[in-house]
Design a protein around this motif. Structure first.
Motif, short mmCIF file in Angstrom:
data_model
loop_
_atom_site.label_atom_id
_atom_site.label_comp_id
_atom_site.label_asym_id
_atom_site.label_seq_id
_atom_site.Cartn_x
_atom_site.Cartn_y
_atom_site.Cartn_z
N THR A 119 0.83 -1.21 0.00
CA THR A 119 0.00 0.00 0.00
C THR A 119 0.86 1.25 0.00
O THR A 119 0.55 2.23 -0.69
CB THR A 119 -0.94 0.00 1.22
N PHE B 295 -7.50 0.20 -0.13
CA PHE B 295 -8.61 1.14 -0.28
C PHE B 295 -8.29 2.46 0.40
O PHE B 295 -8.48 3.53 -0.17
CB PHE B 295 -9.91 0.54 0.28
N THR B 296 -7.81 2.37 1.64
CA THR B 296 -7.44 3.58 2.37
C THR B 296 -6.34 4.32 1.64
O THR B 296 -6.40 5.55 1.47
CB THR B 296 -6.97 3.23 3.80
N ILE C 182 -12.69 2.79 6.96
CA ILE C 182 -12.87 2.44 5.55
C ILE C 182 -12.95 0.92 5.39
O ILE C 182 -13.77 0.41 4.61
CB ILE C 182 -11.73 3.03 4.70
N GLN D 20 -14.38 -1.53 2.42
CA GLN D 20 -13.51 -2.55 1.84
C GLN D 20 -13.96 -3.97 2.16
O GLN D 20 -14.02 -4.84 1.28
CB GLN D 20 -12.07 -2.34 2.30
N GLN E 180 -14.97 -6.70 -0.62
CA GLN E 180 -14.13 -7.88 -0.82
C GLN E 180 -14.94 -9.16 -0.64
O GLN E 180 -14.73 -10.14 -1.34
CB GLN E 180 -12.94 -7.85 0.14
N ALA F 18 -7.98 -3.23 -7.05
CA ALA F 18 -8.44 -2.85 -5.71
C ALA F 18 -9.16 -4.00 -5.01
O ALA F 18 -9.04 -4.17 -3.79
CB ALA F 18 -9.35 -1.63 -5.80
N LEU F 19 -9.89 -4.81 -5.78
CA LEU F 19 -10.67 -5.91 -5.19
C LEU F 19 -9.87 -7.20 -5.05
O LEU F 19 -9.98 -7.90 -4.04
CB LEU F 19 -11.91 -6.17 -6.03
#
Length: 423
Positions: A78, A135-136, A204, A209, A213, A249-250
């Motif tokens: 990240t 996500f964050t 988040i 998230q 997910q 992202a997923l």
């Protein structure tokens, strides 16, 4: 079919084109692409630790080396993405990409908890920095860079004399915007804590998230994602590029979670990961077009142009590059090939998901280059499992069977025209 295509051209294509060119989505896509060498290095380290170093006596002592590589790649993914997205978004605005990337990282750290469990103040747990924090990280990078760029464009900067070296001038120009951005996120993190929340990450993760997910691991959502890529492609839009921000992202956190679990000797928790699609669905490119090429070799007798395009497209198709067949046949706006092109990824997802879910094939946990040929990709993605390679080949055979009737139909069109010409 003609009416459907006209409708989609009028209403769908313009929207999809705007989505594909949207500045923030492009920055996210390019941000993930930029860190791909690190992702591949981390995956290779996990693969070695769980294959060769396990199989060959005496090499287990070297696992610490690969552990260090994992620590410098997957464990801080990240953090890498935050910098990369900030850099690419600022460059898209013709602003200072380096400063934006660094400030985005500072903003992300500002909202990240400084203690974890029994640890004292000033400790950041790697769980906040790995793929679960994507996500964050993405949201912070986008917002921080937007604020930075807007302040820069409004000329809220420290101006240095012209004789100052450019690098020094750029650094001072970024001071005021950078301070403002960091204070915005520092205050945000403080307020969340004071109002009873643990951190922006937890807020988040729990509200956005985690539900997403969970949804993404469903069979239906995986099938829709795979088919949507091809729907974009059918209208001449690069479906993989358009969907990349969403897919990464997923499904990249799912890949990292599987790799982390395997690294610790645990069972991989996720069926669908980012490389699941490359290993089992995109066989020869989006739509499993290498299977279409084989179907053409088998059934196209009259369609000489199909066979010529197939010959020219085969070398690229072996390495998952399908633009030659996509635009050469073409598949784009081809009403005969629309049905198999859209259905094939959905059916292949169903087969691969079922085989993985019931335990016939190990879950995917190793990132491999997207150009990896059919079968080899399934073998590598599952950590050297023969079953993974066999599943990819089974899916390839299924794709050939799906395409065959439609290639025959296209071939018969030529025969019918020849008969009408002879009457």
């Amino acid at each position: 079919m003609d009416g459907f295509i006209r409708f989609m051209e009028k209403h769908f294509v313009p929207i999809a084109s705007r989505i594909g060119a949207q500045r923030h989505l492009v920055a996210i896509r390019d941000g993930f692409v930029s860190i791909m060498p690190l992702v591949l290095a981390g995956s290779f380290a996990v693969l070695l630790n769980n294959t060769l170093l396990q199989w060959i006596p005496g090499l287990g002592e070297l696992s610490g080396i690969n552990g260090n590589i994992w620590w410098g790649t997957f464990a801080i993914m990240t953090l890498l993405v935050v910098f990369s997205i900030g850099y690419n978004l600022a460059k898209g605005y013709q602003s200072d990409g380096l400063a934006a990337g660094l400030i985005a990282v500072g903003a992300f750290i500002s909202v990240t908890p400084q203690a974890h469990g029994e640890a004292g103040w000033g400790y950041i747990h790697w769980g906040y920095l790995n793929a679960t924090g994507l996500f964050t990280g993405i949201l912070v990078a986008l917002i921080a860079t937007e604020i930075f760029v807007k302040l820069m464009k409004k000329n809220i900067v420290i101006k240095m004399p012209e004789n100052v070296p450019p690098a020094v001038g750029r650094a001072f120009a970024a001071v005021i915007p950078g301070v403002i951005v960091l204070y915005v996120f520092g205050i945000l993190g403080y307020l969340i804590t004071k109002l009873g929340g643990n951190s922006l990450y937890d807020l988040i993760f729990n509200l956005i998230q985690k539900p997403l997910q969970g949804f993404s691991q469903g069979l239906a959502s995986a099938m829709i994602a795979a088919m949507l890529i091809n729907l974009f492609w059918f209208f001449g839009l690069h479906g993989a590029n358009i969907m990349d921000p969403i897919m990464n992202a997923l499904y990249l956190p799912a890949l990292e979670a599987n790799a982390s679990a395997i690294q610790q000797g645990l069972a991989a928790p996720n069926v669908v990961t980012r490389v699941f699609f490359d290993a089992y669905i995109h066989l020869g490119g989006s739509g499993a077009t290498l299977a279409l090429i084989l179907a053409i070799y088998i059934a196209a007798k009259k369609r000489r142009e199909y066979r010529e395009v197939a010959k020219l497209s085969t070398p690229a198709g072996i390495f998952q590059i399908n633009e030659p067949v996509m635009f050469g046949l073409p598949i784009v706006l081809n009403p005969i090939l629309f049905i198999p092109f859209i259905l094939t990824p959905g059916i292949l997802t169903l087969i691969a998901y079922t085989a993985t879910a019931i335990g016939l094939v190990p879950p995917t946990y190793v990132a491999m280059p997207w150009i990896t040929p059919v079968g080899i990709g399934g073998f590598l993605a599952t950590g050297g499992s023969i079953a993974g390679g066999i599943l990819a080949l089974v899916n390839f055979a299924a794709a050939v069977l799906i395409y065959l009737p439609f290639v025959v139909l296209a071939d018969r069109q030529v025969k019918d025209k020849e008969k009408q010409g002879n009457v």
